[in-house]
Design an enzyme around this catalytic site. Structure first.
Site, PDB file in Angstrom:
ATOM      1  CG  HIS A  45      -1.860   1.104   1.356  1.00  0.00           C
ATOM      2  ND1 HIS A  45      -3.211   0.925   1.140  1.00  0.00           N
ATOM      3  CD2 HIS A  45      -1.691   2.409   1.642  1.00  0.00           C
ATOM      4  CE1 HIS A  45      -3.836   2.080   1.305  1.00  0.00           C
ATOM      5  NE2 HIS A  45      -2.931   2.995   1.609  1.00  0.00           N
ATOM      6  CD  GLU A  88      -3.096  11.361   8.776  1.00  0.00           C
ATOM      7  OE1 GLU A  88      -4.165  10.747   9.014  1.00  0.00           O
ATOM      8  OE2 GLU A  88      -2.055  10.777   8.431  1.00  0.00           O
ATOM      9  CE1 TYR A 117      -9.808   6.909   3.332  1.00  0.00           C
ATOM     10  CE2 TYR A 117     -10.096   6.446   5.670  1.00  0.00           C
ATOM     11  CZ  TYR A 117      -9.268   6.639   4.577  1.00  0.00           C
ATOM     12  OH  TYR A 117      -7.913   6.560   4.726  1.00  0.00           O
ATOM     13  CG  HIS A 120      -0.580   5.430   9.860  1.00  0.00           C
ATOM     14  ND1 HIS A 120      -1.827   4.982   9.505  1.00  0.00           N
ATOM     15  CD2 HIS A 120      -0.606   6.774   9.619  1.00  0.00           C
ATOM     16  CE1 HIS A 120      -2.570   5.977   9.067  1.00  0.00           C
ATOM     17  NE2 HIS A 120      -1.860   7.078   9.141  1.00  0.00           N
ATOM     18  CG  HIS A 144      -6.746  10.246  13.034  1.00  0.00           C
ATOM     19  ND1 HIS A 144      -7.592  10.315  11.943  1.00  0.00           N
ATOM     20  CD2 HIS A 144      -7.328   9.383  13.902  1.00  0.00           C
ATOM     21  CE1 HIS A 144      -8.619   9.503  12.135  1.00  0.00           C
ATOM     22  NE2 HIS A 144      -8.486   8.925  13.320  1.00  0.00           N
ATOM     23  CG  HIS A 195      -4.439   7.544  12.669  1.00  0.00           C
ATOM     24  ND1 HIS A 195      -3.309   8.115  13.193  1.00  0.00           N
ATOM     25  CD2 HIS A 195      -4.425   7.865  11.355  1.00  0.00           C
ATOM     26  CE1 HIS A 195      -2.646   8.759  12.252  1.00  0.00           C
ATOM     27  NE2 HIS A 195      -3.291   8.602  11.122  1.00  0.00           N
TER      28      HIS A 195
END
Length: 442
Positions: A296, A345, A354, A339, A370, A376
């Protein structure tokens, strides 16, 4: 009154390209030829320059435009009085101290009573320090009426409008910009404008950028194509108002709002040329890239616009989107991984679902925070679905989320910390993830 949107340069109301040297006139011959400030301007106009960078900035980053207007801005000045800032806040703003935790809010309902701009701006977070030209603020706007005989400009920040419900008409001194959900508009620091509602009440997000102006990110090894292409950014052609009627001018300066009354409209630019101007962009023209075999990729590949800081490779703000796209990676956990990030963010959802939060609670019009070095990632529903999915090529359709990502820790306002839309249980969404470890089973 003249609201014409015709010009020698364009007839559609917009000019194409990001950061180009534009020129446009609403009356033939209004633009001087061969000089910026002639001894006498055509039509009895005044020449005025607006600079978005220091005079000595390198040519590639020098931002300025010449305006040819009915009255110069000094003639729009009056006796200013303090105005109520309402729920608009400016960094630094430390109204409340909250424990470190992820936060998420339901959509704020659009009120029934009258709210125009800027009264309808509600600050959620602030970061950095506006006085040092660093950081940002994230707001939600809730508007129920157009600005009538009123204008605004922000001396503290550049503004990025992200509509979520309802269209906006931004009647700027450079021309007219129309945006709807799925589009964004950027208004540079110091540009006068009025916000109108062509189709009724509107809700959306607003990023106030105290730092370097937004620009396109470098593509690095991606090369010359994909992501946001310069030709898809649209700048308005000249459209002026010649109105001798009362007009309220509100200025945001030093974190405060100030108002004065004029006897004419300040949106009176008949012609202009330069590269410091408002613009719009259709997010559906963003060309995403991604991994085509495994793993990813970092969300930085979805950056539409970036505001640089004084640290190379570290943004003051990144504006990032998560649009419709194909997921094809093999043997890969496809949603965002768990992460902790040095960047903070602020995330909003314009439409759809989402893919990192499929378990409910994050709906269009909602938003989350976050913050720096707080953990998160996907909720349990997204984790289970992605861990057990048959990994065939899959297209995400009907989704559009975004992030305002900044190098600074974001401070939540008292308004946002105490509103009923704050989800009290969101801080515990990770506790729903069960222990899966078994040392006897590889």
């Amino acid at each position: 009154m003249n609201d014409a949107t015709f010009s020698v340069a364009a007839t559609t109301g917009y000019q194409s390209g990001f950061g180009n040297g534009f020129e446009t006139e609403a009356l033939p011959g209004a633009l001087p030829v061969g000089r910026n400030s002639p001894q006498r301007c055509a039509y009895g106009l005044y020449a005025e320059q607006i600079s978005g960078s220091p005079f000595t900035a390198p040519r590639a980053s020098n931002k300025r435009s010449w305006l040819y207007r009915i009255r110069p801005t000094v003639a729009h000045w009056g006796q200013f009085r303090p105005a109520d800032t309402g729920l608009w806040r400016t960094a630094p703003c430390a109204e409340v101290q909250l424990p470190p935790a992820p936060m998420r809010w339901d959509p704020i309902p659009i009120p029934d009573d009258a709210h125009d701009f800027p009264a309808g701006v509600h600050t959620i977070t602030t970061a950095g320090d506006a006085a040092t030209l660093a950081g940002m603020a994230a707001h939600v706007y809730l508007l129920t009426q157009s600005m009538v005989d009123a204008c605004f400009y922000n001396a503290d920040a550049e503004m990025l409008f992200v509509p979520q419900q309802g269209a906006l008409r931004l009647r700027t001194e450079f021309g007219i910009i129309d945006i709807a959900p799925g589009e964004v508009a950027v208004l540079p620091r110091g540009v006068k404008f009025a916000v109108e509602l062509p189709s009724g009440a509107a809700r959306g997000y607003l990023c106030e950028n105290y730092g370097a102006a937004f620009t396109l990110p470098e593509r690095g090894p991606i090369g010359a194509n994909c992501l946001a292409n310069p030709r898809d950014f649209l700048t308005p052609v000249a459209a002026y108002q010649d109105r001798e009627t009362s007009c309220r001018l509100t200025v945001k300066w030093g974190g405060a709002l100030w108002q004065t009354d004029l006897d004419h409209s300040p949106l009176d630019v008949v012609a202009w040329h330069g590269n410091y101007a408002p613009y719009k962009y259709d997010l559906r023209r963003f060309s995403p890239v991604g991994p085509v075999q495994f793993d990813h990729a970092d969300p930085s590949i979805f950056t539409v616009l970036t505001s640089a800081s004084d640290t190379p490779g570290t943004a003051n703000i990144d504006f990032v989107i998560f649009p419709d796209r194909w997921l094809v990676a093999e043997d890969t956990f496809r949603p965002p991984w768990y992460h902790m990030n040095i960047m903070s963010e602020f995330m909003g959802l314009i439409l759809g679902v989402y893919d990192g939060k499929t378990g409910g609670g994050f709906v269009p019009g909602g938003f989350s925070l976050h913050n720096t070095m707080l953990p998160h990632g996907p909720d349990r529903a997204a984790f289970e679905a992605a861990s057990n999915a048959d990994l065939q090529p899959h297209r995400l359709d009907g989704t559009l989320a975004f992030m305002f990502e900044t190098r600074f820790r974001q401070q939540v306002t008292a308004y946002a910390a105490n509103m009923p839309q704050l989800q009290p249980d969101y801080t515990r969404y990770g506790s729903a993830l069960p222990k899966r470890f078994d040392a006897t089973r590889r």
